[in-house]
Design an enzyme around this catalytic site. Sequence first.
Site, PDB file in Angstrom:
ATOM      1  CD  GLU A  25      43.795  64.022  42.862  1.00  0.00           C
ATOM      2  OE1 GLU A  25      44.931  63.105  42.964  1.00  0.00           O
ATOM      3  OE2 GLU A  25      43.644  64.867  42.287  1.00  0.00           O
ATOM      4  CE  LYS A  86      51.096  60.586  38.772  1.00  0.00           C
ATOM      5  NZ  LYS A  86      51.745  61.422  37.846  1.00  0.00           N
ATOM      6  CB  VAL A 106      41.782  62.368  38.317  1.00  0.00           C
ATOM      7  CG1 VAL A 106      40.637  62.436  37.703  1.00  0.00           C
ATOM      8  CG2 VAL A 106      42.209  63.901  39.031  1.00  0.00           C
ATOM      9  CE  LYS A 159      49.331  73.122  38.015  1.00  0.00           C
ATOM     10  NZ  LYS A 159      48.484  71.982  38.664  1.00  0.00           N
TER      11      LYS A 159
HETATM   12  N1  PSU Z   1      47.246  68.301  38.497  1.00  0.00           N
HETATM   13  C1  PSU Z   1      47.378  69.116  39.737  1.00  0.00           C
HETATM   14  N2  PSU Z   1      47.866  68.372  40.941  1.00  0.00           N
HETATM   15  C2  PSU Z   1      47.725  66.987  40.967  1.00  0.00           C
HETATM   16  C3  PSU Z   1      47.540  66.436  40.130  1.00  0.00           C
HETATM   17  C4  PSU Z   1      47.317  66.932  38.606  1.00  0.00           C
HETATM   18  O1  PSU Z   1      47.447  70.260  39.825  1.00  0.00           O
HETATM   19  O2  PSU Z   1      48.070  66.528  41.834  1.00  0.00           O
HETATM   20  C5  PSU Z   1      47.707  64.902  39.932  1.00  0.00           C
HETATM   21  C6  PSU Z   1      46.365  64.183  40.044  1.00  0.00           C
HETATM   22  O3  PSU Z   1      46.098  63.171  40.627  1.00  0.00           O
HETATM   23  C7  PSU Z   1      46.029  63.559  38.406  1.00  0.00           C
HETATM   24  C8  PSU Z   1      47.541  63.386  38.243  1.00  0.00           C
HETATM   25  O4  PSU Z   1      45.251  62.895  38.227  1.00  0.00           O
HETATM   26  O5  PSU Z   1      48.428  64.110  38.725  1.00  0.00           O
HETATM   27  C9  PSU Z   1      47.752  63.131  36.735  1.00  0.00           C
HETATM   28  O6  PSU Z   1      48.981  62.651  36.506  1.00  0.00           O
HETATM   29  P1  PSU Z   1      49.571  62.074  35.327  1.00  0.00           P
HETATM   30  O7  PSU Z   1      49.497  63.371  34.133  1.00  0.00           O
HETATM   31  O8  PSU Z   1      50.855  61.377  35.344  1.00  0.00           O
HETATM   32  O9  PSU Z   1      48.273  61.175  34.565  1.00  0.00           O
END
Ligand code: PSU
Length: 309
Positions: A25, A86, A106, A159
């Site tokens: 990604e 993003k 992702v 996380k």
């Molecule tokens: N968690 C991490 N590092 C990251 C991301 C998540 O530890 O870089 C990024 C990934 O690209 C994931 C995105 O798909 O954040 C999720 O964002 P959102 O919570 O806005 O869907």
Amino acid sequence: MTARLQLHPEVAAAVRDGRPVVALESTIISHGMPYPTNVAMANEVESIVRANGAVPATIAVLDGIAHIGLSPEHLELLATHPEVHKATTRDLPWLLATGKHGATTVAATMRLAARAGISVFATGGIGGVHRGAATSFDISADLTEMAAVPVAVVSAGVKSILDIGLTLERMETLGVPVVVNGSDDFPSFYSRTSGFAAPRRLDGAAEIARFLHAAWGPELALTTGVSIANPIPVADEIPADEISQVIEDALAELDRQGISGQDVTPFLLANVVERTGGRSLTANLALVRNNATVAAQIAVEYASLAGGA
Ligand code: PSU
Ligand code: MN
């Protein structure tokens, strides 16, 4: 391949011949880590995939073209350009229609990998159900995408900026298989444990490849993705009780600043790095390397079973 979906020639040849390919990604580059660590990580992860016998395909949208496989110049652009959006799945048509740059989460990476015929994808951590989702409704589109396309996502788990229990519940509801590599505990990114048990455990790339073959083979023909949680190596772990206060403080700061929507995850990632004086970034790099290694091994085993990438 069309004008708006471009496979790098090396990736196209590997997919055509059924050789192993690993998707990577790009939000992790543009919004997940500081410069220049991000671009060094992006190049290193590609080398790790190669060293383990697979072709890397980092995915992003550049000038409105969805690229499957990037050049080193593209990686540098993603790490430095001030206007890289993003992009989750719903943002892809906007990027393609307006000719903009987008770093794929992702979810968006899964969608484009599936369009390119790639089955295995390595990342750091996946998105999930945020704490407080009962009122904010903030649930990452990474989860709904896992229900939608047949791609295996190798991550270090979820996380604890997220609600791990609710994230596991959501994946169960969506029919997304969750497997932990080599452990009975579901990992929480910096830590090998989370307080939650592994929904299913498998040991090593060969077993996981057989599992993918069972999921997507003619008997079951599942159409969902698969979440492969790969715990951070012991030597690189930050124990859960050490990182938890940092995460609480980062969440409190998020509240104070009133940040919401797609800025939430990048804010929390950067804030945790700041509060740990970079220690969390070192752990993050270690787990990404480990995921790239395991994903490449899975892709190699799966190609030998499936006769496909
Ligand atoms: N968690 C991490 N590092 C990251 C991301 C998540 O530890 O870089 C990024 C990934 O690209 C994931 C995105 O798909 O954040 C999720 O964002 P959102 O919570 O806005 O869907
Ligand atoms: Mn969100």
